[in-house]
Design a protein around this motif. Structure first.
Motif, mmCIF file in Angstrom:
data_model
loop_
_atom_site.group_PDB
_atom_site.id
_atom_site.type_symbol
_atom_site.label_atom_id
_atom_site.label_comp_id
_atom_site.label_asym_id
_atom_site.label_seq_id
_atom_site.Cartn_x
_atom_site.Cartn_y
_atom_site.Cartn_z
ATOM 1 N N ASP A 112 12.234 -4.878 -0.358
ATOM 2 C CA ASP A 112 11.383 -3.705 -0.209
ATOM 3 C C ASP A 112 11.393 -3.244 1.247
ATOM 4 N N VAL A 113 11.162 -1.944 1.463
ATOM 5 C CA VAL A 113 11.151 -1.385 2.819
ATOM 6 C C VAL A 113 9.921 -0.509 2.994
ATOM 7 N N TYR A 114 9.169 -0.747 4.068
ATOM 8 C CA TYR A 114 8.023 0.099 4.409
ATOM 9 C C TYR A 114 8.264 0.720 5.778
ATOM 10 N N GLU A 115 8.009 2.016 5.878
ATOM 11 C CA GLU A 115 8.129 2.713 7.150
ATOM 12 C C GLU A 115 6.890 3.577 7.336
ATOM 13 N N GLY A 116 6.137 3.290 8.389
ATOM 14 C CA GLY A 116 4.907 4.039 8.611
ATOM 15 C C GLY A 116 4.037 3.379 9.656
ATOM 16 N N GLU A 117 2.721 3.569 9.511
ATOM 17 C CA GLU A 117 1.770 3.102 10.507
ATOM 18 C C GLU A 117 1.288 1.683 10.222
ATOM 19 N N TRP A 118 0.987 0.956 11.314
ATOM 20 C CA TRP A 118 0.538 -0.426 11.247
ATOM 21 C C TRP A 118 -0.699 -0.631 12.126
ATOM 22 N N LYS A 119 -1.451 -1.663 11.791
ATOM 23 C CA LYS A 119 -2.568 -2.089 12.631
ATOM 24 C C LYS A 119 -2.831 -3.562 12.364
ATOM 25 N N ASP A 120 -2.900 -4.350 13.418
ATOM 26 C CA ASP A 120 -3.181 -5.792 13.319
ATOM 27 C C ASP A 120 -2.256 -6.484 12.312
ATOM 28 N N MET A 123 0.038 -3.027 7.122
ATOM 29 C CA MET A 123 0.275 -1.618 6.874
ATOM 30 C C MET A 123 -1.071 -0.913 6.896
ATOM 31 N N ASN A 124 -1.206 0.100 7.759
ATOM 32 C CA ASN A 124 -2.508 0.756 7.913
ATOM 33 C C ASN A 124 -2.296 2.180 8.402
ATOM 34 N N GLY A 125 -2.568 3.160 7.526
ATOM 35 C CA GLY A 125 -2.333 4.555 7.857
ATOM 36 C C GLY A 125 -1.309 5.162 6.912
ATOM 37 N N GLU A 126 -0.692 6.252 7.347
ATOM 38 C CA GLU A 126 0.287 6.931 6.508
ATOM 39 C C GLU A 126 1.604 6.161 6.485
ATOM 40 N N GLY A 127 2.214 6.088 5.297
ATOM 41 C CA GLY A 127 3.483 5.388 5.228
ATOM 42 C C GLY A 127 4.241 5.668 3.943
ATOM 43 N N LEU A 128 5.496 5.237 3.940
ATOM 44 C CA LEU A 128 6.377 5.373 2.779
ATOM 45 C C LEU A 128 6.906 3.990 2.431
ATOM 46 N N TYR A 129 6.634 3.541 1.199
ATOM 47 C CA TYR A 129 7.054 2.214 0.756
ATOM 48 C C TYR A 129 8.084 2.375 -0.346
ATOM 49 N N LYS A 130 9.287 1.836 -0.107
ATOM 50 C CA LYS A 130 10.368 1.907 -1.093
ATOM 51 C C LYS A 130 10.602 0.519 -1.680
ATOM 52 N N TYR A 131 10.365 0.398 -2.979
ATOM 53 C CA TYR A 131 10.601 -0.859 -3.674
ATOM 54 C C TYR A 131 12.089 -1.005 -3.984
#
Length: 240
Positions: A112-120, A123-131
């Motif tokens: 899986d691939v996630y591209e977007g915002e992070w915190k601590d 994944m936290n905020g806007e993002g796109l997750y591709k399974y």
């Protein structure tokens, strides 16, 4: 009635990247070349860290000797019979005070691939997750879980799409569009339509109704097992 499917399981994003046994080499600020390796983070700057496990970090450190700024962390898998290790997972993006924070791209061990915002580190905020299987989620995450309005989940297998409100990883209400077969709007529970809703067919005809769960008989203490059943109101059409 429309087939009822379960939503995919929540995605775990817990991957630690801190180890005590490592060697570190700093990049020369003028030439960009790597210097001689040391055994501790001695100053701020850009460096390459190699851990005993085979994992590595290539990026920036702050005055507190923590990962801070842009960096690439690579997790390595176990050794094979030839003593070689393959890349298990990668993160490329921003760090703040030692944690994944800001915008970054993570490739997980399962593909899986996630591209977007992070915190601590979550994944936290806007993002796109591709399974890996082809499904895609676009929307907001809070503490690693889908959460918020207007999040869209598209199934790769049949191109149907869920768009609406998510809470702690669960789809609560919104619109379920079927490729070439209309849509359903209403409430959801446990990944399934539940309660009042409406089907809109491709010919424009709409049917309101309710997904009703099985009801226990008076002599039974617990309701019987089974999927909710669609009970639609009568649909009347006029002939011109």
């Amino acid at each position: 009635s429309t087939p009822v499917r379960l939503l995919p399981p929540r995605t775990a994003a817990k991957m630690g990247d801190e180890e005590s046994d490592y060697k570190i080499s700093y990049y020369d600020k003028e030439t960009g070349e790597l210097g001689e390796p040391g055994v501790w983070v001695s100053e701020p700057g850009k460096a390459k860290v190699e851990y005993a496990s085979g994992d590595s970090y290539d990026g920036e450190f702050n005055d507190e000797k923590m990962k801070h700024g842009q960096g690439i962390y690579t997790w390595m898998g176990e050794e094979n019979d030839d003593g070689e290790r393959a890349v298990k997972a990668t993160y490329t993006g921003s760090y703040a005070d030692g944690k994944r924070c800001g915008v970054g791209k993570m490739t997980f061990p399962n593909g899986d691939v996630y591209e977007g915002e992070w915190k601590d580190n979550k994944m936290n905020g806007e993002g796109l997750y591709k399974y890996k299987k082809g499904d895609i989620f676009s929307g907001t995450y809070v503490d690693g879980l889908k959460h918020g309005e207007n999040g869209t989940y598209e199934y790769g297998e049949d191109q149907s799409r869920l768009t609406g409100t998510w809470e702690k990883g669960n789809f609560l209400s919104g619109n379920w569009e079927f490729e070439g077969a209309g849509s359903y709007s209403g409430e959801f529970k446990g990944g399934k339509p539940a309660g009042k809703g409406k089907f809109t067919f491709v010919n424009g005809v709409a049917q309101e109704g309710e997904y009703a769960v099985p009801v226990a008989a008076e002599e039974d203490e617990e309701p019987p097992e089974g999927e909710p059943t669609w009970k639609g109101n009568p649909v009347y059409t006029s002939v011109s």
